[in-house]
Structures are given as C-alpha cells and as structure tokens.
Write a protein that holds these residues in place. Structure first.
Motif, short mmCIF file in Angstrom:
data_model
loop_
_atom_site.label_atom_id
_atom_site.label_comp_id
_atom_site.label_asym_id
_atom_site.label_seq_id
_atom_site.Cartn_x
_atom_site.Cartn_y
_atom_site.Cartn_z
N GLU A 3 0.83 -1.19 0.00
CA GLU A 3 0.00 0.00 0.00
C GLU A 3 0.87 1.24 0.00
N VAL A 4 0.48 2.21 -0.84
CA VAL A 4 1.22 3.47 -0.93
C VAL A 4 0.24 4.62 -0.74
N ASP A 5 0.74 5.71 -0.16
CA ASP A 5 -0.08 6.91 -0.03
C ASP A 5 -0.24 7.55 -1.40
N MET A 6 -1.44 8.04 -1.67
CA MET A 6 -1.70 8.72 -2.94
C MET A 6 -2.59 9.93 -2.67
N THR A 7 -2.18 11.07 -3.18
CA THR A 7 -2.96 12.29 -3.03
C THR A 7 -3.62 12.64 -4.35
N ILE A 8 -4.92 12.86 -4.30
CA ILE A 8 -5.71 13.23 -5.48
C ILE A 8 -5.99 14.72 -5.40
N THR A 9 -5.75 15.44 -6.46
CA THR A 9 -6.06 16.87 -6.49
C THR A 9 -7.46 17.08 -7.03
N ALA A 10 -8.34 17.60 -6.18
CA ALA A 10 -9.72 17.85 -6.58
C ALA A 10 -9.78 19.02 -7.55
N ASP A 11 -10.93 19.23 -8.15
CA ASP A 11 -11.08 20.30 -9.14
C ASP A 11 -10.79 21.67 -8.56
N ASP A 12 -11.08 21.86 -7.26
CA ASP A 12 -10.81 23.15 -6.64
C ASP A 12 -9.44 23.20 -5.97
N GLY A 13 -8.60 22.19 -6.21
CA GLY A 13 -7.25 22.17 -5.68
C GLY A 13 -7.10 21.49 -4.33
N VAL A 65 -5.82 -11.05 -6.64
CA VAL A 65 -5.98 -11.57 -8.00
C VAL A 65 -5.36 -10.63 -9.03
N GLY A 66 -4.63 -9.60 -8.56
CA GLY A 66 -3.90 -8.76 -9.49
C GLY A 66 -4.52 -7.42 -9.82
N ILE A 67 -5.50 -6.96 -9.02
CA ILE A 67 -6.18 -5.70 -9.29
C ILE A 67 -5.83 -4.67 -8.21
N ALA A 68 -5.38 -3.50 -8.63
CA ALA A 68 -5.07 -2.41 -7.71
C ALA A 68 -6.36 -1.72 -7.28
N VAL A 69 -6.34 -1.09 -6.10
CA VAL A 69 -7.53 -0.42 -5.57
C VAL A 69 -7.13 0.94 -4.98
N LEU A 70 -7.87 1.98 -5.38
CA LEU A 70 -7.68 3.31 -4.80
C LEU A 70 -8.90 3.66 -3.96
N ARG A 71 -8.67 4.12 -2.74
CA ARG A 71 -9.73 4.63 -1.88
C ARG A 71 -9.20 5.87 -1.17
N ARG A 101 -9.79 10.07 -12.67
CA ARG A 101 -8.78 10.60 -13.61
C ARG A 101 -7.37 10.33 -13.09
N ALA A 102 -7.17 10.56 -11.80
CA ALA A 102 -5.85 10.35 -11.22
C ALA A 102 -5.44 8.88 -11.30
N LEU A 103 -6.38 7.98 -11.03
CA LEU A 103 -6.07 6.56 -11.08
C LEU A 103 -5.77 6.11 -12.51
N ALA A 104 -6.61 6.51 -13.43
CA ALA A 104 -6.43 6.09 -14.83
C ALA A 104 -5.17 6.68 -15.45
N ALA A 111 -4.06 0.86 -19.06
CA ALA A 111 -5.07 1.61 -19.81
C ALA A 111 -6.16 0.67 -20.30
N GLY A 112 -7.40 1.11 -20.20
CA GLY A 112 -8.52 0.30 -20.65
C GLY A 112 -8.95 -0.77 -19.67
N ALA A 113 -8.36 -0.81 -18.48
CA ALA A 113 -8.70 -1.83 -17.48
C ALA A 113 -8.94 -1.18 -16.13
N VAL A 114 -9.78 -0.14 -16.12
CA VAL A 114 -10.10 0.59 -14.89
C VAL A 114 -11.59 0.43 -14.60
N GLY A 115 -11.91 0.06 -13.37
CA GLY A 115 -13.29 -0.10 -12.97
C GLY A 115 -13.63 0.78 -11.78
#
Length: 302
Positions: A3-13, A65-71, A101-104, A111-115
């Motif tokens: 698990e790694v930390d990930m920061t998502i930038t929202a539309d308002d920053g 089973v090989g699928i990454a997950v962002l929450r 958008r950040a995950l993809a 690419a093409g394998a995002v749910g």
C-alpha cells in the motif's frame, strides 16, 4: 500486496488523501476506484461510531488476483482537509471523477482496465462514472434507481415499519417538516433537533435522479443488493437491469444487509451494532472479485 499513499487533487485544488493498494509485480495493473456510502467516512468506510471497514478486505481480495484499488478520505475526514458538513453531494461526485482521472492516469495502471466499485451513495456516483470512456467495469453495491427523495422516503418507511402506528405518524410528520426546512434553506448547514445537518448535501441528494445516469452507462455492470437491506429497495435491481443499455448482471442476496453482512433475523437497523462485529460477507467479496477479474482482463483467472 503493498500500500502506498496517494494524493488526489480535486477540481478546486483540495488534496484528497488516499491509499493505493497494489498487487505483487511491476504492473501495469488493472485497477478500481472504491467509493463509499454517505456520511463522515474515511477511506476504509469508517466513522468514529460506525466502523464498516469495507476498504481493507475488498482491497486485499482484489489485490490477491492482481487488481489495484484506490480509496480516499472524504473532505474534512481523516487526512483530507476541508469542512465535511459544508460538502455537497455534487462535491462528492466531482471528487470521485477527479480520483478516477488520477487513477487512470498512473503509469502503473493498465489503460482500458479501470473499474469503479461503489456502495450506497458511492454506487450512485459510480453510475455517473460508468459513462466515461476510461471505465471498463462498474460494480453497484446497494445503489438506488430513482430520485434521492424517493429513496430517502422508502428508507424511512422501511426503517419505521415495525413501530406502532401512532409513533410512525408522529415520525412521518416530523420528517416531512425537516425535509421542508432543508429544501427551503440555501445554507450549507442547518440545525435539526439540536444536531447540525449537512443541508447542502441533503438538498442536492434529494434532487438527484440516478436513472438518467444508469441509462448512459457504457461499461458492463454488476449490481448487488441484499434481500435484508432496509436503506435501499432491493426491487431497484429490476430498474437497474432495465435501464442499463449494455451488459448487466444483478443479484439479490438473501439475508445480506446494507452493511454487506448477513443477518438471518428480521429487517431492522437495531441489529447494525451486532452486524458490524462480523466481517464483510466473504461470498460477496468473492463474487465481486471474480466478476471484476473477468471484466478487467486479469491474466490466468479461472
């Protein structure tokens, strides 16, 4: 997995703090965005008083089973700054789109394998994301197919159905008065029965209708609602099946509740504390994992 930390930038920053769970190997990996239900929930679907704990077991099952997950933590919750009570339903929707958008856009995501996997309110946002070209699969756990106000009124009727008729009448009148107050207010927060209510979220949710979003979904859909759900009508599965234009699979699981645990007892929110002492239903996790593995092209998956 790791698990790694990930920061998502929202539309308002605003920086949305999250966790990306990655499978073993260098990738790029198939990946899913996990969206939780309503309330002051952190990335694991926990509040201080109600610890649903959906994030870790689902991320572990998918990573196996090989699928990454962002929450991620909602605004004003956990490590994400902001004011939770002033956050609207539309803010949550925009944040979910920014997270997608950040995950993809990551180089370690295929690419093409995002749910998208959504539970309750998260399922309603997942319906909207299902129209985006980067989404290859959508899982709806306890998602409603009607207006938000209709969904809320069904929930209130179901939760109070076991109460004496005079008390039901009093509660119905009280609820109608409070809904009228929320609708008439343009404030972000109002006080109801000495409790501060997220009025902007409520107003926007009441007006939202999920049916047009379902009709625009372009990805395959798996929709699951428990037969013992008292917050979302299981009959909405039929509406979902009729509205989604492409591939759709629906399941009404006996004894499964809105908390994604099984309860053989009578329909009631009174059993919620006892349910939360149990793990998330293992069969549900296996069903979601297997379906996503097939739709996202996990190699060598049976």
């Amino acid at each position: 997995m790791r698990e790694v930390d990930m920061t998502i930038t929202a539309d308002d920053g605003l920086p949305l703090a999250g966790t990306l769970t990655l499978p073993v190997g260098a990738g790029p990996h198939p990946a899913v965005l996990l969206l939780h239900g309503s309330g002051r929930l952190d990335r694991d679907a926990n509040t201080r008083r109600l610890r649903m704990g959906l994030g870790p077991p689902l991320a572990a099952a998918l990573a196996a089973v090989g699928i990454a997950v962002l929450r991620y933590d909602r605004r004003g919750v956990g490590a994400t700054p902001g004011d939770w009570r002033a956050t609207g339903f539309i803010d949550n929707r925009r944040d979910a789109a920014a997270a997608l958008r950040a995950l993809a856009g990551r180089t370690d995501v295929r690419a093409g394998a995002v749910g998208v996997v959504g539970h309750s309110e998260g399922a309603v946002h997942a319906m909207a994301l299902g129209a985006r070209p980067e989404v290859a699969a959508v899982v709806l756990l306890a998602g409603f197919a009607r207006s938000g106000e209709d969904a809320l009124r069904w929930q209130a009727r179901t939760i109070t159905s076991g109460l004496p008729a005079p008390l039901r009448s009093v509660l119905r009148k009280f609820g109608n008065r409070q809904l009228a107050r929320v609708k008439a207010s343009d404030a972000d927060v109002v006080r109801v029965a000495r409790t501060k209510l997220n009025a902007r979220w409520m107003s926007e949710m009441l007006l939202h209708d999920s049916r047009p979003d379902l009709a625009n979904v372009q990805a395959p859909v798996l929709a699951i609602t428990g037969g013992k759900d008292v917050q979302v009508d299981p009959a909405d599965l039929d509406r979902i099946r009729d509205l989604v234009p492409g591939e759709v699979e629906t399941h009404r699981i006996p004894d499964l509740t809105h908390l994604l645990r099984r309860d053989p007892g009578r329909l009631s929110v009174r059993s919620y504390p006892a349910q939360l002492r149990k793990p998330v239903d293992a069969d549900l996790l296996a069903q979601v994992t297997s379906w996503l593995a097939r739709r996202l092209g996990v190699e060598q998956h049976p």
